[in-house]
Write a protein that holds these residues in place. Structure first.
Motif, PDB file in Angstrom:
ATOM      1  N   ALA A   2     -74.341 -41.803 -29.116  1.00  0.00           N
ATOM      2  CA  ALA A   2     -75.731 -41.876 -29.483  1.00  0.00           C
ATOM      3  C   ALA A   2     -76.143 -43.372 -29.339  1.00  0.00           C
ATOM      4  CB  ALA A   2     -76.149 -41.024 -30.957  1.00  0.00           C
ATOM      5  N   GLY A   3     -77.202 -43.567 -28.717  1.00  0.00           N
ATOM      6  CA  GLY A   3     -77.722 -44.987 -28.946  1.00  0.00           C
ATOM      7  C   GLY A   3     -76.991 -46.029 -28.109  1.00  0.00           C
ATOM      8  N   ILE A   4     -76.039 -45.469 -27.376  1.00  0.00           N
ATOM      9  CA  ILE A   4     -75.260 -46.489 -26.439  1.00  0.00           C
ATOM     10  C   ILE A   4     -75.433 -46.272 -24.968  1.00  0.00           C
ATOM     11  CG2 ILE A   4     -73.012 -47.670 -25.631  1.00  0.00           C
ATOM     12  CD1 ILE A   4     -72.023 -47.047 -28.708  1.00  0.00           C
ATOM     13  N   SER A   5     -75.890 -47.203 -24.149  1.00  0.00           N
ATOM     14  CA  SER A   5     -76.076 -46.549 -22.854  1.00  0.00           C
ATOM     15  C   SER A   5     -75.101 -47.263 -21.661  1.00  0.00           C
ATOM     16  CB  SER A   5     -77.639 -47.098 -22.400  1.00  0.00           C
ATOM     17  OG  SER A   5     -77.564 -48.487 -22.580  1.00  0.00           O
ATOM     18  N   GLN A   6     -74.200 -48.131 -22.395  1.00  0.00           N
ATOM     19  CA  GLN A   6     -73.312 -48.836 -21.431  1.00  0.00           C
ATOM     20  C   GLN A   6     -72.366 -48.013 -20.808  1.00  0.00           C
ATOM     21  OE1 GLN A   6     -71.124 -51.757 -23.777  1.00  0.00           O
ATOM     22  NE2 GLN A   6     -70.702 -52.916 -21.799  1.00  0.00           N
ATOM     23  N   ASP A   7     -71.925 -48.129 -19.745  1.00  0.00           N
ATOM     24  CA  ASP A   7     -70.956 -47.529 -19.035  1.00  0.00           C
ATOM     25  C   ASP A   7     -69.643 -47.562 -19.782  1.00  0.00           C
ATOM     26  OD1 ASP A   7     -72.893 -46.434 -17.259  1.00  0.00           O
ATOM     27  OD2 ASP A   7     -72.333 -47.986 -15.724  1.00  0.00           O
ATOM     28  N   ILE A   8     -68.886 -46.631 -19.622  1.00  0.00           N
ATOM     29  CA  ILE A   8     -67.462 -46.701 -20.112  1.00  0.00           C
ATOM     30  C   ILE A   8     -66.414 -46.713 -18.892  1.00  0.00           C
ATOM     31  CG2 ILE A   8     -65.714 -45.431 -21.451  1.00  0.00           C
ATOM     32  CD1 ILE A   8     -67.697 -44.174 -23.156  1.00  0.00           C
ATOM     33  N   HIS A   9     -65.430 -47.562 -19.089  1.00  0.00           N
ATOM     34  CA  HIS A   9     -64.496 -48.034 -17.858  1.00  0.00           C
ATOM     35  C   HIS A   9     -63.279 -47.716 -18.447  1.00  0.00           C
ATOM     36  CE1 HIS A   9     -67.586 -49.820 -15.378  1.00  0.00           C
ATOM     37  NE2 HIS A   9     -67.927 -50.616 -16.492  1.00  0.00           N
ATOM     38  N   VAL A  10     -62.586 -46.564 -17.992  1.00  0.00           N
ATOM     39  CA  VAL A  10     -61.361 -46.317 -18.374  1.00  0.00           C
ATOM     40  C   VAL A  10     -60.300 -46.940 -17.565  1.00  0.00           C
ATOM     41  CG1 VAL A  10     -59.575 -44.391 -18.232  1.00  0.00           C
ATOM     42  CG2 VAL A  10     -62.052 -43.686 -18.652  1.00  0.00           C
ATOM     43  N   VAL A  11     -59.281 -47.693 -18.337  1.00  0.00           N
ATOM     44  CA  VAL A  11     -57.998 -48.241 -17.866  1.00  0.00           C
ATOM     45  C   VAL A  11     -56.659 -47.689 -18.197  1.00  0.00           C
ATOM     46  CG1 VAL A  11     -57.060 -50.537 -17.900  1.00  0.00           C
ATOM     47  CG2 VAL A  11     -59.505 -50.580 -18.637  1.00  0.00           C
ATOM     48  N   HIS A  12     -55.894 -47.396 -17.125  1.00  0.00           N
ATOM     49  CA  HIS A  12     -54.762 -46.552 -17.316  1.00  0.00           C
ATOM     50  C   HIS A  12     -53.555 -47.552 -16.840  1.00  0.00           C
ATOM     51  CE1 HIS A  12     -54.462 -45.847 -13.054  1.00  0.00           C
ATOM     52  NE2 HIS A  12     -55.934 -45.606 -13.400  1.00  0.00           N
ATOM     53  N   ARG A  13     -52.196 -47.138 -17.125  1.00  0.00           N
ATOM     54  CA  ARG A  13     -51.118 -47.719 -16.624  1.00  0.00           C
ATOM     55  C   ARG A  13     -51.073 -47.405 -15.169  1.00  0.00           C
ATOM     56  NH1 ARG A  13     -47.574 -49.436 -20.561  1.00  0.00           N
ATOM     57  NH2 ARG A  13     -45.970 -49.982 -18.955  1.00  0.00           N
ATOM     58  N   MET A  14     -50.468 -48.066 -14.285  1.00  0.00           N
ATOM     59  CA  MET A  14     -50.378 -47.962 -12.766  1.00  0.00           C
ATOM     60  C   MET A  14     -49.109 -47.103 -12.632  1.00  0.00           C
ATOM     61  SD  MET A  14     -50.263 -51.490 -11.392  1.00  0.00           S
ATOM     62  CE  MET A  14     -50.012 -50.940  -9.377  1.00  0.00           C
ATOM     63  N   PRO A  47     -58.550 -40.509 -11.489  1.00  0.00           N
ATOM     64  CA  PRO A  47     -59.872 -40.662 -10.763  1.00  0.00           C
ATOM     65  C   PRO A  47     -60.044 -41.936 -10.048  1.00  0.00           C
ATOM     66  CG  PRO A  47     -60.403 -39.441 -12.857  1.00  0.00           C
ATOM     67  CD  PRO A  47     -59.036 -40.130 -12.814  1.00  0.00           C
ATOM     68  N   GLU A  48     -60.777 -41.924  -8.879  1.00  0.00           N
ATOM     69  CA  GLU A  48     -60.797 -43.121  -8.419  1.00  0.00           C
ATOM     70  C   GLU A  48     -61.705 -44.235  -9.048  1.00  0.00           C
ATOM     71  OE1 GLU A  48     -62.362 -42.663  -4.525  1.00  0.00           O
ATOM     72  OE2 GLU A  48     -60.603 -41.497  -3.570  1.00  0.00           O
ATOM     73  N   ASP A  49     -62.568 -43.875  -9.876  1.00  0.00           N
ATOM     74  CA  ASP A  49     -63.596 -45.003 -10.505  1.00  0.00           C
ATOM     75  C   ASP A  49     -62.860 -45.464 -11.953  1.00  0.00           C
ATOM     76  OD1 ASP A  49     -63.540 -42.392 -11.962  1.00  0.00           O
ATOM     77  OD2 ASP A  49     -65.749 -42.391 -12.498  1.00  0.00           O
ATOM     78  N   THR A  50     -61.452 -45.185 -11.840  1.00  0.00           N
ATOM     79  CA  THR A  50     -60.806 -45.649 -13.222  1.00  0.00           C
ATOM     80  C   THR A  50     -60.340 -46.977 -12.748  1.00  0.00           C
ATOM     81  OG1 THR A  50     -58.736 -44.544 -12.614  1.00  0.00           O
ATOM     82  CG2 THR A  50     -60.400 -43.470 -14.404  1.00  0.00           C
ATOM     83  N   TYR A  51     -59.718 -47.836 -13.719  1.00  0.00           N
ATOM     84  CA  TYR A  51     -59.047 -49.163 -13.331  1.00  0.00           C
ATOM     85  C   TYR A  51     -57.398 -49.032 -13.824  1.00  0.00           C
ATOM     86  CZ  TYR A  51     -63.802 -51.063 -13.267  1.00  0.00           C
ATOM     87  OH  TYR A  51     -65.124 -51.202 -12.957  1.00  0.00           O
TER      88      TYR A  51
END
Length: 322
Positions: A2-14, A47-51
């Motif tokens: 709640a109250g946070i509009s920033q996108d969340i970016h998931v980072v994972h081990r490759m 997913p492709e939109d992760t880092y």
């Protein structure tokens, strides 16, 4: 959130890692409606939109530098990087950070009940993820060392007893304290007892007993003897470098004092000679320092030779260090 509009970016081990296996297994158990069972393992298709991140260091960098990033990292590394830790809901519905759980004893609590009662039992199915308890942290991993019960592959009985000392040191409270400085937690006392019983069951008949000497447990007259591993022991090279550093520090203080006295003393200024005179003074001081260091070094070397060198124990033989 709640109250946070920033996108969340998931980072994972490759690449495959135990941390990926643990976090994905926890997600599948704790959130089965949102994390499917086919996305569990050391290496999964993200997913492709992760880092992706190559190793723990790059994971820490991306979490720190990428706005809105979220990832997973061992506790010690994450805290050392001053990263913000997210509280996780445990099985009892309580949200905890690892620091809060550790203070309450919730890191080691699930371990004792999850591990077998003997060291030689099968540990292949041990799982301490998402265990019961209000103070329990839900994502806990246990490090193991697997040791052959049959030590006949070791060449001598001396090697066997040395291995036994090494294994005992792994559960030494003083060693565990050092590990805690890096974010690790020691296992409960019951697990330590089981480990020590397993170590004692190893057949090392005929081998000498090795001893580990610390500063607090100095063995007078025998600390440099055979079959003693001492944290106080140093090579002559280490000793020599320490002495040299002390001498250089004293010389630096002396030079600083001389230069201060020279700058504070009344000076008669003469045209076109002041600059070169000061330069000559600096060069002279530097030359004296270099010469004095050289003399001290030579003196130490000669003193060592006159005293029939310095000896230290290595591989159970007396070795002379010139």
């Amino acid at each position: 959130m709640a109250g946070i509009s920033q996108d969340i970016h998931v980072v994972h081990r490759m690449n495959g890692s135990s941390s990926t296996a643990s976090i994905t297994k926890f997600m599948a158990e704790a959130c089965p409606d949102h994390w499917p069972a086919d996305l569990v393992g050391k290496k999964i298709t993200w997913p492709e939109d992760t880092y992706d991140a190559d190793g723990s260091n790059q994971m820490a960098e991306k979490i720190r530098d990428l706005p809105g990033a979220i990832g997973y990292l061992d506790v010690g590394h994450g805290h050392a990087e001053a990263l913000n830790e997210i509280r996780i809901e445990n099985k009892a519905g309580v949200y905890l950070s690892s620091k809060e759980a550790k203070i309450k004893g919730g890191i080691g609590a699930p371990v004792l009940g999850a591990l077998p009662s003997t060291a030689d039992a099968d540990h292949g199915e041990v799982d301490v993820l998402n265990e019961d308890g209000e103070i329990t942290f839900p994502i806990v991993l246990v490090s193991y060392i697997y040791v052959r019960k049959d030590l006949s592959h070791l060449r001598t009985s001396t090697e066997k007893t040395l291995l036994k000392l090494f294994l005992k040191q792994l559960v030494n409270p003083d060693i565990i304290k050092t590990c805690e400085e890096f974010g690790f937690s020691g296992v409960p006392e019951g697990v330590v007892t089981n480990a020590l019983n397993g170590i004692e069951s190893l057949n090392t008949t005929g081998g000498p007993e090795w001893v580990y000497e610390t500063v607090a447990t100095t063995i007078k007259g025998a600390g440099a003897g055979d079959y003693v591993i001492s944290e106080k022991r140093r090579t002559y090279g280490e000793y020599e470098r320490e002495v040299s550093r002390e001498y250089i520090h004293l010389l630096q203080e002396s030079v600083f004092t001389e230069a201060t006295m020279e700058s504070e003393a009344p000076q008669k200024l003469e045209p076109e000679s002041t600059g070169s005179g000061n330069a000559a003074l600096v060069v002279s001081i530097v030359s004296i320092v270099i010469a004095l260091v050289s003399l001290l070094y030579t003196h130490c070397k000669l003193s060592g030779l006159k005293e029939n060198t310095v000896t230290f124990a290595s591989n159970h033989k007396e070795v002379e260090a010139l």
